[in-house]
Design an enzyme around this catalytic site. Structure first.
Site, PDB file in Angstrom:
ATOM      1  N   ILE A 174      14.395   2.953   2.185  1.00  0.00           N
ATOM      2  CA  ILE A 174      14.182   1.928   1.116  1.00  0.00           C
ATOM      3  C   ILE A 174      13.129   2.468  -0.011  1.00  0.00           C
ATOM      4  CG2 ILE A 174      13.883  -0.500   0.291  1.00  0.00           C
ATOM      5  CD1 ILE A 174      14.992  -1.375   3.196  1.00  0.00           C
ATOM      6  N   GLY A 185       5.583   5.771   0.623  1.00  0.00           N
ATOM      7  CA  GLY A 185       4.511   5.466  -0.065  1.00  0.00           C
ATOM      8  C   GLY A 185       3.432   6.529   0.508  1.00  0.00           C
ATOM      9  N   GLY A 186       2.284   6.379   0.383  1.00  0.00           N
ATOM     10  CA  GLY A 186       1.086   7.549   0.907  1.00  0.00           C
ATOM     11  C   GLY A 186       0.948   7.471   1.997  1.00  0.00           C
ATOM     12  N   GLY A 190       3.251   6.153   4.570  1.00  0.00           N
ATOM     13  CA  GLY A 190       4.557   6.060   5.386  1.00  0.00           C
ATOM     14  C   GLY A 190       5.927   5.461   4.460  1.00  0.00           C
ATOM     15  N   LYS A 205       8.732  -0.220   9.085  1.00  0.00           N
ATOM     16  CA  LYS A 205       7.586   0.625   8.481  1.00  0.00           C
ATOM     17  C   LYS A 205       7.218   1.522   9.249  1.00  0.00           C
ATOM     18  CE  LYS A 205       3.128  -0.536   5.907  1.00  0.00           C
ATOM     19  NZ  LYS A 205       2.311  -1.630   5.561  1.00  0.00           N
ATOM     20  N   ASP A 213      -5.979  -6.658  -1.591  1.00  0.00           N
ATOM     21  CA  ASP A 213      -5.026  -6.028  -2.337  1.00  0.00           C
ATOM     22  C   ASP A 213      -4.008  -7.072  -2.762  1.00  0.00           C
ATOM     23  OD1 ASP A 213      -4.504  -3.693  -3.973  1.00  0.00           O
ATOM     24  OD2 ASP A 213      -3.285  -2.993  -2.361  1.00  0.00           O
TER      25      ASP A 213
END
Length: 298
Positions: A36, A39-40, A42, A58, A153
């Site tokens: 889907i 990212g940095g 995974g 994930k 974040d």
């Protein structure tokens, strides 16, 4: 189906046929169907349980499996997520390590979109909707803060909304990958994964203390939520022209954000709440997320 992963995530539009995990069964129970997002750290996959239910999986990039810091950060995220059960936090189903050392976190598969995508498409939101979203985020943060966890974040990309089924959107806070855990808290593992003086997070939504690499607290998340709420109400950020962490810090020190009531029709009390969240000094903000939630409930 959009499913954000971390601050370096992009929705994956590349062909999946070159991904060796597609079509395999991880740890004997997760049948992987589709990648889907990447990212940095995974990737997120759509997978199915033996029951047939779809989930999000994930997985840490294999190339990072030899990096002790990345492995520790991924394991910490999994450990934290298993302790968070607020209805406005993404639900974690399982955390584990498959044969061969593949680390994974199994989570609910979310429908809808990120608040970031929603704002890019729709601009500002009605103030009632913005308050409902901010209040839901408060609920998620309250549980995390009670455990000694600071998100660090919080931003529109890490808030998931689903408008189906009612006028008030279903809200989920996601991505607890760079949290700060208070020393001595119930989930403190003794590992400090952030070097002193190191800025971590997304600078557009950072508090002044984060930009300086100073100690973060629950008040830091309140500042970030103030920035997000300002953007929901007005369709723009308080400091729209910043292009770097340095310029963001300069803007915070030298400028006062334009009052949101000059950009949108909102109640004066709501403006007061947002501007208090955006106070430069943490002590000048709300005493905690519970106080902010009570003010929003008014």
């Amino acid at each position: 189906m959009p499913y954000p992963f971390d601050h370096d995530t992009r929705h994956d539009r590349r062909p999946n046929e070159h991904d060796s995990l597609i079509g395999t069964t991880l740890d004997g129970r997760f049948r992987i169907e589709q990648r889907i997002a990447t990212g940095g750290f995974g990737a997120i996959y759509r997978a199915r349980l033996p029951s047939g239910d779809a989930i999000a999986l994930k997985i840490l990039h294999p190339r990072l499996a030899s990096d002790p810091t990345m492995v520790a950060r991924f394991r910490r995220e999994g450990a934290i997520l298993t302790k968070l059960h607020d209805p406005h936090t993404v639900t974690t189903l399982a955390v584990g390590e498959a044969a061969g050392g593949t680390l994974y976190i199994a989570m609910e598969l979310l429908s809808g979109e990120t608040l970031q995508d929603h704002l890019h498409r729709s601009g500002s939101l009605p103030w009632q909707t913005a308050v409902a979203i901010a209040r839901a985020v408060c609920s998620s943060l309250a549980e995390a803060h009670a455990l000694g966890v600071v998100h660090r974040d919080l931003k529109p990309a890490n808030i998931h909304v689903d408008r189906r089924g009612g006028a008030v959107p279903a809200v989920k806070v996601i991505d607890f990958g760079i949290v700060k855990v208070a020393r001595g808290s119930a989930i403190d593992d003794g590992n400090d994964l952030t070097n002193a003086g190191h800025m971590i997070g997304t600078y557009d939504y950072m508090s002044p203390e984060q930009l300086l690499g100073a100690e973060c607290s629950a008040a830091s998340d309140l500042y970030s939520l103030g920035l997000v709420t300002y953007e929901m109400l007005t369709g723009r950020r308080p400091y729209p022209k910043v292009t770097s962490p340095a310029s963001m810090m300069t803007a915070i020190v030298t400028q006062t954000p334009m009052r949101p009531s000059l950009l949108a029709a909102i109640p004066p009390e709501l403006e007061r709440i947002v501007m208090r969240c955006l106070e430069r000094e943490p002590s000048a903000r709300f005493a905690g997320v519970a106080e902010l939630a009570r003010e929003l409930d008014r």
